[in-house]
Write an enzyme that holds these catalytic residues in place. Structure first.
Site, PDB file in Angstrom:
ATOM      1  N   LYS A 107       0.852  -1.194   0.000  1.00  0.00           N
ATOM      2  CA  LYS A 107       0.000   0.000   0.000  1.00  0.00           C
ATOM      3  C   LYS A 107       0.886   1.241   0.000  1.00  0.00           C
ATOM      4  CE  LYS A 107      -3.944   1.879   2.653  1.00  0.00           C
ATOM      5  NZ  LYS A 107      -4.745   1.696   3.878  1.00  0.00           N
ATOM      6  N   SER A 155      -9.693   1.640   2.798  1.00  0.00           N
ATOM      7  CA  SER A 155      -8.803   2.389   1.937  1.00  0.00           C
ATOM      8  C   SER A 155      -7.752   1.524   1.238  1.00  0.00           C
ATOM      9  CB  SER A 155      -8.089   3.466   2.744  1.00  0.00           C
ATOM     10  OG  SER A 155      -7.267   2.886   3.735  1.00  0.00           O
ATOM     11  N   SER A 187     -10.137  -0.573   6.972  1.00  0.00           N
ATOM     12  CA  SER A 187      -9.381  -0.401   5.723  1.00  0.00           C
ATOM     13  C   SER A 187      -8.630  -1.630   5.224  1.00  0.00           C
ATOM     14  CB  SER A 187      -8.407   0.770   5.847  1.00  0.00           C
ATOM     15  OG  SER A 187      -9.089   1.972   5.646  1.00  0.00           O
TER      16      SER A 187
END
Lengths: 460, 103
Positions: free
Chosen positions: A69, A144, A168
């Site tokens: 990420k 996210s 997330s």
């Protein structure tokens, strides 16, 4: 098709010379070339991945390609957190998790798209465009950590790292039909992860199987003197509770009467028979109304965001504060408001008191149950464009995972249902007391290995 | 909507948060804030008298470190400046925050 392998299979195959790094990376790269443009998963690719991997055969992760990420600081490698403020930012250091991953022989294949600053549950708030759900491209991947979940679902990486503050990791894993493990707060170092809400931020794995999540957690967990809130406890071997009978375990099902989650709950109760048949007891129980968790999380998160994002002043990190997009502006300003003189007590103190109520409520339930299970998300992945103009979209979507997030508990998303028509998935959230990742891994692994999940994967 | 945050309040918060917002944005943000505060206000339905605040969940207290230099976490001057938008003679260039009187 080596890109379709799980992490466990990849390590085993490399070590036993069933295939070479060159063959493995060729398949992964080919898939990236075919799909990355349309799905918008990777923001930056590591073109030295194969060279790095070939030297790592004799390491625990053997040079497996891992999607990261984009809010993890990666030394001399572009790190944007999907925010234009950091458009050209190249960190001068590796996050502790990245350092550990590299030491264990993991190779960063690329940095994945996310909601900008991790502010969202859709990956639609990314300053670099939305990611599409590889299971059905008319739908969102969640967020996210949507890019990381999509990378795993589309086999654009063998496995991935995400981060979670409240949902997330688990929610995009649920929407993309993969596994996501949010560790106990403090289990994994936050050092070098672009901070969102410091009192709940938890880095963790997004993987194809529960076994992979355990393997990856083993490598990234542990005390870090650079993160004052990381645990000083020793790290157990999280693969120890794989293939362990669940007979005699008591499972409480919570949030079974939530409006809007009727279908998800109906299918969940059907699927939990799998665990019952293995000798676990499954019963419905009642937890504190999760609607209140929305208010708690909103206040805590916005407040901590307003403090954490104050550092992006245009001096040390590149672009100035005029580069913030809507969601980041909205959150910082609301946090500034609720923490300002006269309002801190009305909002922040109140939220932290209700947070105590959630912690105590869950603690009480764990006197009776070993783990608690609920749907991770009230329903399937939403259609693209749905977040437009919705100030509270993420919070409503993440309602069912927010209580365990503000309480710091470990939670594991495991897919339990696939809709044949849409190819979209539902995932269950298995939560356990603080530091009991072993339990969620035990239950998740038992469920996964006794269902058709692995055959669903090959249909995507 | 029970809460009503005005664009004027938004403008004030924007100043405190050091975030430039246009007039159009102020109005949009004001509506969003009111909606969000309504959700937060739901918390008032709960009885929190005698409930302690939970500022953290780990139970850790007073985590100290030795007051020594860790060579692994220090930047060279060049590294420290690496991501700066503007530098001058090895320094960060920042905007002026003080004005000369009568200038």
């Amino acid at each position: 098709m080596l890109n379709k392998l799980t992490l466990a299979q990849t390590i085993e195959g490399l070590k036993n010379k069933k295939f070479s790094h060159r063959e493995l990376y060729a398949d992964v790269q080919k898939n990236i070339e075919e799909k990355n443009k349309s799905l918008n998963i990777y923001l930056t690719l590591n073109n030295q991945a194969l060279d790095q991997a070939e030297k790592l055969l004799n390491t625990p992760l053997a040079g497996a390609p891992i999607a990261i990420k984009d809010n993890y600081c990666t030394r001399d490698f572009r790190t944007t957190a999907s925010a234009k403020v950091l458009d050209k930012f190249k960190p001068q250091f590796d996050a502790t998790v990245i350092k550990k991953l590299k030491n264990a022989g993991g190779v960063m294949i690329g940095k994945t798209n996310m909601d900008a600053w991790a502010h969202g549950s859709s990956t639609e708030t990314s300053d670099y465009g939305r990611t599409l759900n590889p299971r059905n491209t008319e739908h969102l991947p969640g967020g996210s950590s949507g890019g990381s979940a999509a990378a795993v679902a589309a086999d654009l990486a063998i496995t991935a790292l995400g981060t979670e503050t409240a949902g997330s990791i688990r929610q995009p894993a649920a929407w993309c039909g993969v596994v996501g493990l949010k560790p106990t707060y403090g289990r994994v170092s936050r050092y070098g992860v672009a901070a969102m809400a410091s009192s709940t931020d938890s880095p963790g794995p997004i993987t194809k199987t529960v076994e992979d999540a355990a393997i990856l957690l083993n490598q990234i967990a542990g005390h870090d003197p650079l993160d004052g809130t990381s645990t000083a406890q020793t790290t157990p071997d999280f693969t120890q509770t794989l293939n362990t009978p669940v007979k005699g375990l008591k499972i409480g099902v919570i949030y079974h009467d939530i409006t809007g989650a009727e279908f998800a709950n109906e299918k969940l109760m059907e699927q939990l028979k799998v665990l019952e048949n293995l000798g676990a007891t499954v019963e419905k129980t009642t937890a504190m109304d999760p609607h209140y968790a929305i208010g708690v999380y909103t206040v805590v998160q916005r407040g901590e965001v307003s403090s954490n994002l104050a550092r992006y002043d245009g001096v040390r990190y590149g672009n100035d504060r005029s580069y913030f997009s809507d969601e980041a502006k909205r959150r910082q300003m609301l946090g500034t408001y609720t923490l300002s003189k006269g309002y801190a007590e009305k909002y922040y103190e109140l939220a932290q008191k209700v947070r105590t109520l959630f912690i105590e409520d869950l603690k009480k339930l764990f006197n009776t149950y070993d783990v608690l299970i609920a749907p991770t998300s009230p329903g399937f992945a939403k259609k693209i464009g749905v977040t437009e103009g919705q100030a509270m979209f993420g919070e409503l979507e993440d309602m069912l995972v927010e209580a365990s997030s503000v309480a710091g508990l470990p939670g594991l998303n495991v897919p339990y249902y696939r809709d044949e028509k849409t190819n979209l998935f539902l995932g269950m959230d298995i939560i356990a007391p603080m530091w009991r990742e072993d339990l969620v891994i035990q239950v998740g692994d038992a469920f996964e290995k006794n269902t058709a999940w692995n055959s669903w994967r090959t249909q995507s | 909507m029970k809460n009503s945050v005005t664009p004027q309040i938004v403008a004030h918060i924007a100043k405190l948060a050091n975030i430039p917002v246009t007039q159009v944005e102020q109005e949009k943000l004001a509506a969003g804030f009111s909606e969000t505060l309504d959700v937060i206000d739901e918390l008032n339905k709960l009885d929190v008298k005698n409930v302690p605040t939970a500022h953290q969940v780990t139970g850790l207290e007073n985590v100290w470190r030795e007051d020594t230099i860790n060579p692994n976490t220090i930047f060279t001057q060049q590294e420290a400046l690496a991501n700066a938008a503007q530098t001058h003679n090895g320094f960060f260039v920042v905007s002026r925050i003080l004005e000369e009187k009568d200038a």
